[in-house]
Design a protein around this motif. Structure first.
Motif, PDB file in Angstrom:
ATOM      1  N   GLU A  22      -7.588  -3.524  12.865  1.00  0.00           N
ATOM      2  CA  GLU A  22      -7.981  -2.214  12.339  1.00  0.00           C
ATOM      3  C   GLU A  22      -7.379  -1.093  13.170  1.00  0.00           C
ATOM      4  O   GLU A  22      -6.886  -0.097  12.621  1.00  0.00           O
ATOM      5  CB  GLU A  22      -9.497  -2.093  12.319  1.00  0.00           C
ATOM      6  CG  GLU A  22      -9.979  -0.766  11.772  1.00  0.00           C
ATOM      7  CD  GLU A  22     -11.484  -0.620  11.802  1.00  0.00           C
ATOM      8  OE1 GLU A  22     -11.946   0.520  11.746  1.00  0.00           O
ATOM      9  OE2 GLU A  22     -12.189  -1.641  11.862  1.00  0.00           O
ATOM     10  N   ALA A  23      -7.396  -1.229  14.482  1.00  0.00           N
ATOM     11  CA  ALA A  23      -6.844  -0.185  15.351  1.00  0.00           C
ATOM     12  C   ALA A  23      -5.336  -0.060  15.150  1.00  0.00           C
ATOM     13  O   ALA A  23      -4.809   1.058  15.089  1.00  0.00           O
ATOM     14  CB  ALA A  23      -7.156  -0.494  16.815  1.00  0.00           C
ATOM     15  N   GLY A  24      -4.645  -1.179  15.032  1.00  0.00           N
ATOM     16  CA  GLY A  24      -3.196  -1.131  14.816  1.00  0.00           C
ATOM     17  C   GLY A  24      -2.832  -0.440  13.523  1.00  0.00           C
ATOM     18  O   GLY A  24      -1.921   0.410  13.478  1.00  0.00           O
ATOM     19  N   ARG A  25      -3.522  -0.794  12.449  1.00  0.00           N
ATOM     20  CA  ARG A  25      -3.256  -0.140  11.160  1.00  0.00           C
ATOM     21  C   ARG A  25      -3.591   1.345  11.230  1.00  0.00           C
ATOM     22  O   ARG A  25      -2.855   2.188  10.720  1.00  0.00           O
ATOM     23  CB  ARG A  25      -4.071  -0.795  10.053  1.00  0.00           C
ATOM     24  CG  ARG A  25      -3.579  -2.147   9.690  1.00  0.00           C
ATOM     25  CD  ARG A  25      -4.424  -2.738   8.572  1.00  0.00           C
ATOM     26  NE  ARG A  25      -3.558  -3.598   7.820  1.00  0.00           N
ATOM     27  CZ  ARG A  25      -3.028  -3.279   6.646  1.00  0.00           C
ATOM     28  NH1 ARG A  25      -3.327  -2.149   6.080  1.00  0.00           N
ATOM     29  NH2 ARG A  25      -2.219  -4.107   6.038  1.00  0.00           N
ATOM     30  N   ALA A  26      -4.705   1.694  11.854  1.00  0.00           N
ATOM     31  CA  ALA A  26      -5.120   3.096  11.936  1.00  0.00           C
ATOM     32  C   ALA A  26      -4.153   3.911  12.789  1.00  0.00           C
ATOM     33  O   ALA A  26      -3.851   5.063  12.456  1.00  0.00           O
ATOM     34  CB  ALA A  26      -6.541   3.193  12.486  1.00  0.00           C
ATOM     35  N   ILE A  27      -3.640   3.341  13.867  1.00  0.00           N
ATOM     36  CA  ILE A  27      -2.679   4.050  14.715  1.00  0.00           C
ATOM     37  C   ILE A  27      -1.397   4.326  13.935  1.00  0.00           C
ATOM     38  O   ILE A  27      -0.856   5.434  13.976  1.00  0.00           O
ATOM     39  CB  ILE A  27      -2.398   3.261  16.008  1.00  0.00           C
ATOM     40  CG1 ILE A  27      -3.619   3.296  16.926  1.00  0.00           C
ATOM     41  CG2 ILE A  27      -1.187   3.823  16.742  1.00  0.00           C
ATOM     42  CD1 ILE A  27      -3.548   2.322  18.083  1.00  0.00           C
ATOM     43  N   SER A  87       0.827  -1.199   0.000  1.00  0.00           N
ATOM     44  CA  SER A  87       0.000   0.000   0.000  1.00  0.00           C
ATOM     45  C   SER A  87       0.866   1.255   0.000  1.00  0.00           C
ATOM     46  O   SER A  87       2.077   1.208   0.211  1.00  0.00           O
ATOM     47  CB  SER A  87      -0.917  -0.006   1.217  1.00  0.00           C
ATOM     48  OG  SER A  87      -0.153   0.193   2.378  1.00  0.00           O
ATOM     49  N   LYS A  88       0.221   2.392  -0.238  1.00  0.00           N
ATOM     50  CA  LYS A  88       0.917   3.668  -0.285  1.00  0.00           C
ATOM     51  C   LYS A  88       1.541   4.008   1.070  1.00  0.00           C
ATOM     52  O   LYS A  88       2.643   4.525   1.144  1.00  0.00           O
ATOM     53  CB  LYS A  88      -0.065   4.759  -0.708  1.00  0.00           C
ATOM     54  CG  LYS A  88       0.579   6.096  -0.890  1.00  0.00           C
ATOM     55  CD  LYS A  88      -0.418   7.107  -1.373  1.00  0.00           C
ATOM     56  CE  LYS A  88       0.255   8.466  -1.518  1.00  0.00           C
ATOM     57  NZ  LYS A  88      -0.681   9.478  -1.967  1.00  0.00           N
ATOM     58  N   VAL A  89       0.838   3.678   2.148  1.00  0.00           N
ATOM     59  CA  VAL A  89       1.361   3.937   3.495  1.00  0.00           C
ATOM     60  C   VAL A  89       2.623   3.127   3.728  1.00  0.00           C
ATOM     61  O   VAL A  89       3.613   3.637   4.253  1.00  0.00           O
ATOM     62  CB  VAL A  89       0.292   3.603   4.558  1.00  0.00           C
ATOM     63  CG1 VAL A  89       0.863   3.730   5.942  1.00  0.00           C
ATOM     64  CG2 VAL A  89      -0.898   4.497   4.389  1.00  0.00           C
ATOM     65  N   ASP A  90       2.608   1.846   3.316  1.00  0.00           N
ATOM     66  CA  ASP A  90       3.791   1.007   3.494  1.00  0.00           C
ATOM     67  C   ASP A  90       4.966   1.557   2.698  1.00  0.00           C
ATOM     68  O   ASP A  90       6.107   1.546   3.171  1.00  0.00           O
ATOM     69  CB  ASP A  90       3.492  -0.425   3.064  1.00  0.00           C
ATOM     70  CG  ASP A  90       2.429  -1.071   3.924  1.00  0.00           C
ATOM     71  OD1 ASP A  90       2.246  -0.628   5.078  1.00  0.00           O
ATOM     72  OD2 ASP A  90       1.778  -2.015   3.451  1.00  0.00           O
ATOM     73  N   MET A  91       4.702   2.058   1.489  1.00  0.00           N
ATOM     74  CA  MET A  91       5.767   2.638   0.670  1.00  0.00           C
ATOM     75  C   MET A  91       6.341   3.879   1.351  1.00  0.00           C
ATOM     76  O   MET A  91       7.555   4.076   1.373  1.00  0.00           O
ATOM     77  CB  MET A  91       5.233   3.002  -0.722  1.00  0.00           C
ATOM     78  CG  MET A  91       4.800   1.808  -1.550  1.00  0.00           C
ATOM     79  SD  MET A  91       6.169   0.783  -2.044  1.00  0.00           S
ATOM     80  CE  MET A  91       6.899   1.840  -3.264  1.00  0.00           C
ATOM     81  N   LEU A  92       5.455   4.713   1.914  1.00  0.00           N
ATOM     82  CA  LEU A  92       5.928   5.909   2.595  1.00  0.00           C
ATOM     83  C   LEU A  92       6.733   5.560   3.840  1.00  0.00           C
ATOM     84  O   LEU A  92       7.731   6.209   4.141  1.00  0.00           O
ATOM     85  CB  LEU A  92       4.748   6.809   2.971  1.00  0.00           C
ATOM     86  CG  LEU A  92       4.044   7.491   1.795  1.00  0.00           C
ATOM     87  CD1 LEU A  92       2.777   8.175   2.277  1.00  0.00           C
ATOM     88  CD2 LEU A  92       4.952   8.479   1.118  1.00  0.00           C
ATOM     89  N   HIS A 133      -9.142  13.347  11.901  1.00  0.00           N
ATOM     90  CA  HIS A 133     -10.188  13.213  12.917  1.00  0.00           C
ATOM     91  C   HIS A 133     -11.004  11.941  12.684  1.00  0.00           C
ATOM     92  O   HIS A 133     -11.336  11.225  13.637  1.00  0.00           O
ATOM     93  CB  HIS A 133     -11.082  14.452  12.899  1.00  0.00           C
ATOM     94  CG  HIS A 133     -12.201  14.394  13.867  1.00  0.00           C
ATOM     95  ND1 HIS A 133     -13.507  14.304  13.479  1.00  0.00           N
ATOM     96  CD2 HIS A 133     -12.213  14.374  15.224  1.00  0.00           C
ATOM     97  CE1 HIS A 133     -14.280  14.253  14.551  1.00  0.00           C
ATOM     98  NE2 HIS A 133     -13.521  14.288  15.615  1.00  0.00           N
ATOM     99  N   GLU A 134     -11.321  11.628  11.434  1.00  0.00           N
ATOM    100  CA  GLU A 134     -12.070  10.405  11.128  1.00  0.00           C
ATOM    101  C   GLU A 134     -11.273   9.156  11.498  1.00  0.00           C
ATOM    102  O   GLU A 134     -11.834   8.182  12.013  1.00  0.00           O
ATOM    103  CB  GLU A 134     -12.453  10.365   9.641  1.00  0.00           C
ATOM    104  CG  GLU A 134     -13.479  11.394   9.240  1.00  0.00           C
ATOM    105  CD  GLU A 134     -14.817  11.187   9.918  1.00  0.00           C
ATOM    106  OE1 GLU A 134     -15.242  10.029  10.091  1.00  0.00           O
ATOM    107  OE2 GLU A 134     -15.437  12.188  10.297  1.00  0.00           O
ATOM    108  N   ILE A 135      -9.975   9.176  11.253  1.00  0.00           N
ATOM    109  CA  ILE A 135      -9.137   8.032  11.637  1.00  0.00           C
ATOM    110  C   ILE A 135      -9.127   7.883  13.154  1.00  0.00           C
ATOM    111  O   ILE A 135      -9.195   6.770  13.676  1.00  0.00           O
ATOM    112  CB  ILE A 135      -7.714   8.196  11.080  1.00  0.00           C
ATOM    113  CG1 ILE A 135      -7.733   8.111   9.560  1.00  0.00           C
ATOM    114  CG2 ILE A 135      -6.792   7.124  11.639  1.00  0.00           C
ATOM    115  CD1 ILE A 135      -6.394   8.432   8.922  1.00  0.00           C
TER     116      ILE A 135
END
Length: 189
Positions: free
Chosen positions: A74-79, A2-7, A165-167
């Motif tokens: 879900e919480a771990g990924r969102a954090i 994913s883009k987050v993992d790349m970043l 805020h949504e996250i």
């Protein structure tokens, strides 16, 4: 990936191919996270099909994932995503105007509270402490979001703050399920 993992890989030092160091230690964690995510997706597909049918998709699809584990993933990924996003926002905002300095202090507070939440989880503290740390993160980002809406922030910054805020709301609701907070004690959205 994913883009987050790349970043995240870009931000780690010595991430060049063939280099040994933190990037080599970091890469297996991503594979484990992808394995957990694929197991989670497979279990969701299994739940959406007939409950009594025999699964042909492999051993992971035979067992549904409990709600607490789903929320923990879900919480771990969102954090992780929120921590990265707040750090990028702090780096992107120049402290030249008063509203920018105020937003930077709120984001720095949120970043510190995210680290407290991560450490609370890592130290395996009790459920009340984890939930309280999640509520602090949510309250800080809600305050920063409202300040950006009412302030002079550009539209793009307002959108980014709304997304953060949504996250934080997702983290809060996932932690409420994980920590077994009764519905009567949950805060209003």
């Amino acid at each position: 990936m994913s883009k987050v993992d790349m970043l995240l890989l870009e931000r780690t030092p010595d991430s060049a191919p063939g280099a040994s160091g933190p990037a080599d230690d970091f890469a297996p964690d991503l594979r484990i996270e992808e394995d957990i995510h694929s197991a989670f997706q497979a279990s969701l597909e299994h739940q959406s099909t007939d409950e009594g049918a025999d699964s042909q998709g492999g051993p992971l699809t035979a067992y549904p994932v409990p709600a607490r584990l789903r929320n923990a993933i879900e919480a771990g990924r969102a954090i992780c995503y929120l921590d990265h996003m707040v750090g990028e926002l702090i780096d992107a905002i120049p402290p030249s105007k008063p509203w920018q300095r105020r937003l930077l202090t709120q984001l720095a507070t949120a970043e510190r509270e995210i680290q407290v939440l991560r450490m609370t989880i890592a130290l395996n503290r009790n459920a009340q402490e984890i939930h309280a740390a999640g509520l602090l993160v949510h309250a800080t980002l809600a305050s920063a979001h409202m300040a950006s809406i009412k302030g002079r922030a550009p539209l793009l910054m307002k959108g980014e703050m709304r997304f953060a805020h949504e996250i934080s709301k997702r983290i809060k609701s996932a932690l409420e399920v994980i920590c077994d907070v009764p519905r009567s004690r949950r805060d209003a959205p």
